[in-house]
Structure formats: C-alpha cells, structure tokens
Design an enzyme around this catalytic site. Structure first.
Site, short mmCIF file in Angstrom:
data_model
loop_
_atom_site.label_atom_id
_atom_site.label_comp_id
_atom_site.label_asym_id
_atom_site.label_seq_id
_atom_site.Cartn_x
_atom_site.Cartn_y
_atom_site.Cartn_z
CG PHE A 153 49.51 46.47 49.76
CD1 PHE A 153 48.26 46.11 50.24
CD2 PHE A 153 49.68 47.76 49.29
CE1 PHE A 153 47.20 47.01 50.23
CE2 PHE A 153 48.62 48.67 49.27
CZ PHE A 153 47.38 48.30 49.76
CG ASP A 188 54.71 48.22 44.16
OD1 ASP A 188 55.09 49.37 44.48
OD2 ASP A 188 53.55 47.80 44.38
CE LYS A 214 52.18 53.84 50.68
NZ LYS A 214 52.03 52.53 50.05
C1 LIG Z 1 50.91 51.91 49.33
C2 LIG Z 1 51.31 50.96 48.28
C3 LIG Z 1 50.59 50.84 47.09
C4 LIG Z 1 49.30 51.58 46.85
O1 LIG Z 1 49.46 52.96 46.87
P1 LIG Z 1 48.17 53.91 46.97
O2 LIG Z 1 48.73 55.27 46.71
O3 LIG Z 1 47.63 53.74 48.35
O4 LIG Z 1 47.20 53.47 45.95
C5 LIG Z 1 51.06 49.98 46.11
N1 LIG Z 1 52.21 49.27 46.30
C6 LIG Z 1 52.91 49.37 47.43
C7 LIG Z 1 54.18 48.57 47.58
C8 LIG Z 1 52.50 50.19 48.47
O5 LIG Z 1 53.18 50.24 49.62
#
Ligand SMILES: *Cc1c(COP(=O)(O)O)cnc(C)c1O
Length: 401
Positions: free
Chosen positions: A139, A224, A253
């Site tokens: 994701f 990520d 986050k």
């Molecule tokens: C939540 C998340 C995103 C996206 O973040 P947003 O602030 O919702 O755009 C991207 N990569 C990972 C691993 C995430 O958990």
C-alpha cells in the site's frame, strides 16, 4: 449547539461516501483516550491510523501549534523556512539519508519518491529506466501514481487506466524480482512491514537480497516508512532492523502527531536529481506543519519512544498470546514494535465492531487481521485494559467456544 452521534450522522449527506465509517463522531482526545459526541470514552489503539504517536492533546504539540499559529502559519517555498531547515537537519542526523523534501501526506511522499527515482535515472543518462517495481499486498497511497504502485486490486477497481510504469512481484520471491529487474527499471519500492496489506513484516534475508540485487543492477531501493517510521516498529525507521539502507525513504503518518505532513528522504547523489523547478508543493513544509513535527521529534527523542515501542510491543504480544492463544478463531500475531496484527480465521470486522462497543478502537487490515497501533506513549495498564476488551469482544462475536 452540541450534536449527538446520531445527529452528526444524520446530517452527513453532503459528504462523499468514501469511508466505511463507524456511526460515531469523535469530539475530544487526551493521551490514549478519545470521547465521542455522546460522551462515550474509548481507549484509542488506532491512533488515527498510526498518526498520533504521542497521544491526543499532547501539551508540547498543542503549545507549539498555538504559538506558531500566532506567529506565521504559511509563507510558501518561495522563501526559506527556518523550521523546515531545522527538521531536515534533525531527520538527516537520525537517518542514513542526506537530504529531505517535505510534502503533506503519505501518498504525496510516494509520488515524490517515484518522481525522484525516475528523475535520478534521467539525470544519470538512463531515461529508459522509468519502471518501478512494488510488492503484492503493498500500500503506497491513493493518488493515481501511488495507486498504480499499490498492488491490491480492491483499491484500484474502477479507476483504470492506471498510469503504467509499475510492475508487481510476489513477496519473498527473489527469482521473480530478478526476472522483473530488466533494463527499464529505476527502483524497487517496498514497506518493511506491509501495513494495510495485513501487518506482514518482510523476511529479513529477503530484504537483504533485494538490497544486494538493487546494488548489482544499479537500481534504487525505496523504503516506504509512512506507517512504520517514527519509532513505531521499535527503531526510528523500520529498515534499521533489516540491516539495509534505502536510497530513498518516506515518512508521513506519525511525523507531526496529527498535523498533515509528509517527507521524502534520499541519499545525496539521488536527491541531486531534483533541481529548482523539478518538484514542489504549495503547502509542503509550511511553518505550522514543521513546528508541529519539530515538537513531535523532540518528544520522540527525549523519551526514546522507539525503545518504548519495542518494550511495550513485546509486552502487548505476550498479553495477547496469553489471552487469545487458545481461542479457536485465533491464528497468529504478526508485526513489530507497536504495529501489531492479530490474525483471525474469520470475523475481524465483527471483532473490531465489538471492540468499539466495548470502548476500544482498533482497525482492520488485510482481510482478517485486527490491527493494533496504539500511541507510542501507551503504558502497561492501558495495554492490559485493551487486551481485556479485545478478548471480551472475541467472546461477543464468537461466543465462549
Ligand atoms: C497510509 C500509507 C500511505 C498513504 O498515506 P496518506 O497520508 O493516507 O496518503 C502510504 N504508504 C503507506 C505504507 C501507508 O501506510
């Protein structure tokens, strides 16, 4: 006028229905606790999806935000912003990276990482290298580029055509990656613990083999850390526990404890591919977000919250294993630090709903995983209470089997 939960829900028709929301309106938070419009109190083991790492209404964050709001909220990147410089230096000093770009969310950080990887290839005379490889169950966000990188059909349905230039490979399969890594690839992008995919840590030897393979093929490794970063997994960045360094990594986050912010960090030779005009953001790195992030990292460092996450995470796993280990619907506990997935054979959504009714907030990830993401300041008695409520919720759903 103070509305009730029911009244807020009843008046919500002007909102697009993008979320499967609980019929609860949150109005106040303090530490690990949240209160809804009806005055019900919840133990918050969702933390706004791994965001409020210092808990709600943290006095240092509240004060920093209020003070900055009275001083300067925004001025754009036409100027230098002292807090941006300070935060970039902090991040560089606490990572294996050399330079930082600030944006406003996780998905923007993914976009910037992909753009930077392509630009690096272009900058180095390899314009044919535009493909990014990502892992199944990954994701990386919801905007079109990040959505193309996200290898989960449920997020992509109905949004085609996606952007192309992305290839997905199965997790743990070095051979599949080796085959996918042809002369058109500029980067491999992955999470160390797949969060939305179901709290699945990647195998350490796999990550190391990917790093070695990227080195051999002159391909960038993008990690990520949007969910795993900021100490959540027991080290400031999750990659520290895998014995590798990325060429590019992202944060978002937890970075400002709830104020929207994202960051892309890179090694200098990669970062240098961005030149004036090649990337930007109106809001990115504005004084408010930077001040909130600075206050957040200051607390994280002072209290060594990554160590706390490791300790409390181990404690939480132990308590979960004790309470749920023999439950017929329990399968396993996955994760690292305070990023934990309780995997069931069925009924994770029903269990999450039963938790809510018992005053415990959890999220559901990757099918049948109940995901626990408490603030990193959580204490043992609160963990005990959460485990009691979760195990009561399991009995509510499945009965006393
Ligand atoms: C939540 C998340 C995103 C996206 O973040 P947003 O602030 O919702 O755009 C991207 N990569 C990972 C691993 C995430 O958990």
């Amino acid at each position: 006028m103070i509305l009730s939960n029911e009244e807020v829900v009843a008046h919500s028709g002007a909102l697009m229905h993008t979320y499967g929301r609980w019929p609860v309106a949150m109005v106040r938070g303090e530490g690990v606790w949240l209160w809804d419009a009806d005055g019900n109190q919840y133990l918050d083991f969702a933390a706004g999806i791994a965001v409020t790492i210092l808990g709600h209404s943290h006095p240092a964050i509240a004060e920093a935000i209020a003070d900055q709001a009275r001083t300067l909220l925004h001025c754009s990147n036409l100027f230098y912003i002292p807090q941006q410089v300070e935060l970039a230096n902090w991040l560089v000093n606490h990572s294996a990276m050399d330079q930082v770009f600030f944006c406003n969310s996780g998905t923007e950080a993914s976009e910037a990482a992909i753009k930077l990887a392509r630009r690096w290839a272009y900058h180095n005379g390899m314009p044919e290298r535009s493909t990014v490889i990502t892992l199944e169950h990954s994701f990386h966000g919801r905007t079109l580029g990040a959505l193309t990188a996200t290898a989960q059909p449920k997020y992509q349905e109905g949004f085609g055509p996606l952007l192309g230039g992305v290839r997905h490979v199965p997790v743990g399969d070095v051979k599949a990656l080796e085959e996918a890594l042809d002369g058109t690839v500029c980067a491999v992008m992955m999470e160390m613990v797949q969060g939305e995919g179901g709290v699945m840590p990647l195998p350490v030897d796999y990550v190391q083999e990917v790093r070695a393979l990227c080195d051999r093929r002159n391909v960038l490794l993008v990690i990520d850390e949007v969910q795993t970063g900021m100490g959540r997994t027991g080290t400031f960045f999750a990659y520290e526990q895998f014995g590798v360094e990325p060429d590019i990594c992202t944060l978002a986050k937890g970075l400002a404890n709830g104020v929207p912010v994202g960051a892309v960090l890179a090694k200098r030779p990669v970062a240098e591919a961005f030149v004036p005009g090649s990337h930007g953001s109106t809001f990115g790195g504005n004084p408010l977000a930077m001040r909130a992030a600075l206050a957040t990292v200051e607390v994280v460092e002072k209290e060594r919250l990554w160590e706390k996450a490791a300790r409390r995470g181990a404690y939480l796993r132990g308590r979960l294993a004790n309470a749920l280990g023999n439950h017929p619907h329990f399968r396993e506990i996955r994760g690292m630090g305070l990023m934990i997935g309780v995997v069931l054979d069925e009924g994770a959504s029903q269990v999450a709903e039963a938790c809510l009714k018992r005053g415990l907030l959890v999220t559901v990830a990757g099918g049948n995983t109940v995901r626990l993401l408490p603030p990193l300041i959580v204490e043992e008695p609160e963990i005990d209470m959460a485990v009691e409520r979760l195990s009561a919720a399991m009995h509510d759903v499945f009965g006393r089997e």
